[in-house]
Design a protein around this motif. Structure first.
Motif, mmCIF file in Angstrom:
data_model
loop_
_atom_site.group_PDB
_atom_site.id
_atom_site.type_symbol
_atom_site.label_atom_id
_atom_site.label_comp_id
_atom_site.label_asym_id
_atom_site.label_seq_id
_atom_site.Cartn_x
_atom_site.Cartn_y
_atom_site.Cartn_z
ATOM 1 N N MET A 272 0.818 -1.281 -0.147
ATOM 2 C CA MET A 272 -0.087 -0.102 -0.030
ATOM 3 C C MET A 272 0.815 1.266 -0.096
ATOM 4 S SD MET A 272 -3.190 -0.919 -0.003
ATOM 5 C CE MET A 272 -4.523 0.119 1.134
ATOM 6 N N ILE A 273 0.591 2.254 0.581
ATOM 7 C CA ILE A 273 1.312 3.456 0.655
ATOM 8 C C ILE A 273 1.663 3.806 2.098
ATOM 9 C CG2 ILE A 273 0.500 4.551 -1.568
ATOM 10 C CD1 ILE A 273 -1.454 6.327 0.086
ATOM 11 N N ASP A 274 2.794 4.408 2.232
ATOM 12 C CA ASP A 274 3.207 4.889 3.786
ATOM 13 C C ASP A 274 2.205 6.222 4.070
ATOM 14 O OD1 ASP A 274 4.784 3.170 4.399
ATOM 15 O OD2 ASP A 274 6.427 4.544 3.727
ATOM 16 N N SER A 275 1.503 6.414 4.998
ATOM 17 C CA SER A 275 0.460 7.469 5.426
ATOM 18 C C SER A 275 1.187 8.755 5.640
ATOM 19 C CB SER A 275 -0.522 7.106 6.439
ATOM 20 O OG SER A 275 -1.339 8.284 6.746
ATOM 21 N N LYS A 276 0.897 9.700 4.893
ATOM 22 C CA LYS A 276 1.490 11.108 5.302
ATOM 23 C C LYS A 276 0.812 11.560 6.567
ATOM 24 C CE LYS A 276 3.386 12.249 0.876
ATOM 25 N NZ LYS A 276 3.304 12.866 -0.486
ATOM 26 N N LEU A 277 -0.123 11.256 7.103
ATOM 27 C CA LEU A 277 -0.947 11.825 8.329
ATOM 28 C C LEU A 277 -1.438 10.331 9.052
ATOM 29 C CD1 LEU A 277 -3.345 14.167 6.564
ATOM 30 C CD2 LEU A 277 -1.081 14.676 7.788
ATOM 31 N N PRO A 278 -0.333 9.685 9.467
ATOM 32 C CA PRO A 278 -0.586 8.572 10.112
ATOM 33 C C PRO A 278 -1.635 8.539 11.430
ATOM 34 C CG PRO A 278 1.758 9.189 10.454
ATOM 35 C CD PRO A 278 1.145 9.807 9.616
ATOM 36 N N GLY A 279 -1.587 9.716 12.202
ATOM 37 C CA GLY A 279 -2.277 9.809 13.278
ATOM 38 C C GLY A 279 -3.701 10.383 13.084
ATOM 39 N N VAL A 280 -4.043 10.604 11.716
ATOM 40 C CA VAL A 280 -5.257 11.358 11.589
ATOM 41 C C VAL A 280 -6.401 10.478 11.038
ATOM 42 C CG1 VAL A 280 -6.468 13.135 9.786
ATOM 43 C CG2 VAL A 280 -4.249 13.374 10.860
ATOM 44 N N GLY A 281 -7.464 10.544 11.635
ATOM 45 C CA GLY A 281 -8.649 9.614 11.271
ATOM 46 C C GLY A 281 -9.782 10.648 10.568
ATOM 47 N N THR A 282 -10.925 10.250 10.915
ATOM 48 C CA THR A 282 -12.092 11.050 10.105
ATOM 49 C C THR A 282 -12.321 12.135 11.278
ATOM 50 O OG1 THR A 282 -13.039 9.151 9.123
ATOM 51 C CG2 THR A 282 -14.350 10.762 9.210
ATOM 52 N N THR A 283 -12.345 13.398 10.718
ATOM 53 C CA THR A 283 -12.869 14.571 11.635
ATOM 54 C C THR A 283 -13.914 14.303 12.611
ATOM 55 O OG1 THR A 283 -14.299 15.887 10.720
ATOM 56 C CG2 THR A 283 -12.074 16.131 9.863
ATOM 57 N N ILE A 284 -13.866 14.891 13.710
ATOM 58 C CA ILE A 284 -14.780 14.759 14.941
ATOM 59 C C ILE A 284 -16.249 15.419 14.373
ATOM 60 C CG2 ILE A 284 -14.512 17.022 15.814
ATOM 61 C CD1 ILE A 284 -15.300 13.892 17.670
ATOM 62 N N PHE A 285 -16.219 16.289 13.415
ATOM 63 C CA PHE A 285 -17.256 16.830 13.154
ATOM 64 C C PHE A 285 -18.324 16.059 12.103
ATOM 65 C CE2 PHE A 285 -14.140 20.723 13.012
ATOM 66 C CZ PHE A 285 -14.586 20.967 14.216
ATOM 67 N N THR A 286 -17.326 15.324 11.235
ATOM 68 C CA THR A 286 -18.050 14.158 10.319
ATOM 69 C C THR A 286 -18.533 13.166 11.518
ATOM 70 O OG1 THR A 286 -16.418 14.759 8.748
ATOM 71 C CG2 THR A 286 -17.563 12.616 8.661
ATOM 72 N N ARG A 287 -17.791 12.651 12.278
ATOM 73 C CA ARG A 287 -18.313 11.610 13.066
ATOM 74 C C ARG A 287 -19.579 11.822 13.753
ATOM 75 N NH1 ARG A 287 -14.218 9.971 16.888
ATOM 76 N NH2 ARG A 287 -12.624 11.605 16.170
ATOM 77 N N MET A 288 -19.333 13.097 14.567
ATOM 78 C CA MET A 288 -20.623 13.340 15.413
ATOM 79 C C MET A 288 -21.744 13.811 14.769
ATOM 80 S SD MET A 288 -19.415 12.915 18.591
ATOM 81 C CE MET A 288 -21.052 13.271 19.229
ATOM 82 N N SER A 289 -21.648 14.340 13.493
ATOM 83 C CA SER A 289 -22.946 14.581 12.780
ATOM 84 C C SER A 289 -23.792 13.121 12.131
ATOM 85 C CB SER A 289 -22.507 15.605 11.412
ATOM 86 O OG SER A 289 -22.447 17.034 11.764
ATOM 87 N N ALA A 290 -22.647 12.282 11.748
ATOM 88 C CA ALA A 290 -23.078 10.938 11.351
ATOM 89 C C ALA A 290 -23.752 10.053 12.381
ATOM 90 C CB ALA A 290 -21.849 10.175 10.866
ATOM 91 N N LEU A 291 -23.201 10.410 13.733
ATOM 92 C CA LEU A 291 -23.812 9.653 14.854
ATOM 93 C C LEU A 291 -25.227 10.328 15.107
ATOM 94 C CD1 LEU A 291 -23.376 7.573 17.007
ATOM 95 C CD2 LEU A 291 -22.354 9.201 18.541
ATOM 96 N N ALA A 292 -25.463 11.833 14.986
ATOM 97 C CA ALA A 292 -26.434 12.299 15.267
ATOM 98 C C ALA A 292 -27.584 12.088 14.158
ATOM 99 C CB ALA A 292 -26.212 13.809 15.110
ATOM 100 N N ASN A 293 -27.167 11.919 13.133
ATOM 101 C CA ASN A 293 -28.115 11.496 12.007
ATOM 102 C C ASN A 293 -28.693 9.902 12.538
ATOM 103 O OD1 ASN A 293 -28.238 13.652 10.707
ATOM 104 N ND2 ASN A 293 -26.526 13.011 9.179
ATOM 105 N N GLU A 294 -27.658 9.054 12.611
ATOM 106 C CA GLU A 294 -28.039 7.654 12.980
ATOM 107 C C GLU A 294 -28.858 7.527 14.126
ATOM 108 O OE1 GLU A 294 -24.116 5.382 13.254
ATOM 109 O OE2 GLU A 294 -25.117 4.302 14.787
ATOM 110 N N CYS A 295 -28.460 8.326 15.092
ATOM 111 C CA CYS A 295 -29.474 8.311 16.439
ATOM 112 C C CYS A 295 -30.726 9.218 16.209
ATOM 113 C CB CYS A 295 -28.847 8.597 17.622
ATOM 114 S SG CYS A 295 -27.102 7.865 17.894
ATOM 115 N N GLY A 296 -30.907 9.867 15.106
ATOM 116 C CA GLY A 296 -31.937 11.055 15.310
ATOM 117 C C GLY A 296 -32.111 12.082 16.198
#
Ligand code: PMP
Ligand code: GLN
Length: 380
Positions: free
Chosen positions: A1-25
């Motif tokens: 594969m490739i060596d990540s240039k941002l190894p410590g970075v995941g999906t942003t908290i804004f994306t994650r919390m909005s997705a969870l809010a939608n999932e939970c209504g």
């Protein structure tokens, strides 16, 4: 594969919390965006320009008519003179402008001072440019800047300081004294500055926003970033601008033209029309959002939260230490599922999260929604 240039970075908290809010209504007070629409005249202008066929590339630096409106408003609201041609660049969101500014001025091995909690896009940009973020925490609870600590962190490798006022997520604003201290440091050590002022018009209780552009020694070495998304309630239009002296603007544009090339044409036309027709509109925002802040904070009076009303932005921190000592990330998720309210944990914006218990709530919502959320929070 490739060596990540941002190894410590995941999906942003804004994306994650909005997705969870939608999932939970859940009611979503996490990611910052208004749940009401932009002024009708702005929406009408946008559809008019799309239907009139203004759908092809704008000039790389942005439409001159919009840059002229921006210059006029900087003079009107900040008493700052800027040349639309050589000092203003329209960008597809402040995030892109910040990224391009960092890329333009940070070289391999450079150090960049950021103040924690720090907006999440800064450090990845610094890392991708080959630089290193040096994190200085804001004071516990007051979220003030310890300028001595900033001064002590400056080394011969320090190239840039990044500040954000009014501040996301803390809702504090830099004072005149802060700006003078910043100016002194930047001048004395010959540093560059990125001043993220996307919430410039959202300051409360009679405060004035101090733009870095108003301080002569900062003005000469600063990229100042602004966002129409915040000012005109159109976060999804992803358009803003960068003001910097000609030499810095030239370097910013070299990067910008290959990251995105241009911002969206009909958005630029619509915003230019609206700015020309309603130049005083931004001055109405402070009272509008102060009312929302007060509605939310007053309705929380009977709750167990400790509330220090925000000085600026459309975010309110709530200290939940009287309710729970759970980590904020865990609690934000738990309350989204259990109480149907999504918020943002602020520990994610720190290199080393301190022992504190805050969640961030966005109050750019209708009064009904704010009261409904407050009612649920009062029961916790
Ligand atoms: N800086 C801060 C502090 C922000 O809160 C935001 C909002 N998303 C941005 C930059 C980016 O603004 P934009 O949506 O225009 O990219
Ligand atoms: N700046 C917005 C906030 O702080 C979110 C932007 C984003 O989703 N990346 O909530």
């Amino acid at each position: 594969m490739i060596d990540s240039k941002l190894p410590g970075v995941g999906t942003t908290i804004f994306t994650r919390m909005s997705a969870l809010a939608n999932e939970c209504g859940a009611i979503n007070l996490s990611q910052g965006f208004p749940d009401f629409d932009a002024p009708q005249a702005l929406l009408d202008a946008m559809s008019r320009h799309v239907l009139a066929g203004h759908n092809q590339y704008a000039p790389m630096a942005g439409l001159l008519s919009l840059r002229e409106q921006i210059a006029a408003q900087l003079l009107l609201h900040r008493d700052v003179n800027c040349d639309p041609d050589s000092e203003i660049t329209v960008v597809p969101g402040a995030t892109e402008g910040i990224y391009c500014a960092v890329m333009a001025c940070v070289a391999r091995g450079d150090e960049v001072i950021v103040l924690d909690p720090c907006y999440d896009s800064y450090e990845p940009a610094i890392t991708l440019a080959g630089g290193r973020a040096v994190h200085i925490p804001l004071a516990l609870h007051s979220f003030g800047v310890d300028w001595q600590r900033v001064a002590d962190a400056i080394t011969p490798r320090t190239r840039l300081i990044m500040v954000n006022s009014p501040h996301n997520p803390c809702g504090v604003a830099l004072s005149l004294e802060d700006m003078l201290q910043l100016q002194d440091l930047v001048e004395r050590h010959n540093l560059l500055l990125i001043s993220d002022e996307v919430y410039e018009h959202l300051v409360f209780d009679g405060r004035q926003h101090h733009s870095a552009l108003q301080f002569p020694a900062l003005r000469q070495r600063c990229f100042a970033l602004f966002s129409f998304g915040k000012t005109y309630s159109v976060t999804g239009w992803k358009t803003g601008y960068c003001v910097a002296p000609p030499a810095l603007t030239a370097e910013l544009r070299k990067v910008h033209q290959f990251v995105c090339f241009v911002a969206v044409t009909p958005v630029q036309l619509a915003v230019a029309d609206f700015m020309a027709a309603a130049p005083d509109y931004p001055a109405t925002l402070a009272a509008f959002y102060q009312h929302k802040r007060d509605t939310f904070c007053s309705a929380l009076r009977g709750s167990r939260f400790r509330v220090t009303p925000s000085a600026g932005t459309y975010f309110q921190l709530l200290d939940y230490s009287a309710i729970s000592d759970a980590p904020d990330r865990e609690l934000a998720e738990d309350w989204t599922r259990r109480h149907g309210i999504a918020s943002i944990p602020i520990s994610v914006f720190y290199e080393e999260p301190p022992q504190q218990h805050y969640l961030r709530f966005c109050f750019a919502k209708t009064d009904e929604v704010l009261l409904q959320v407050a009612e649920r929070l009062c029961e916790i």
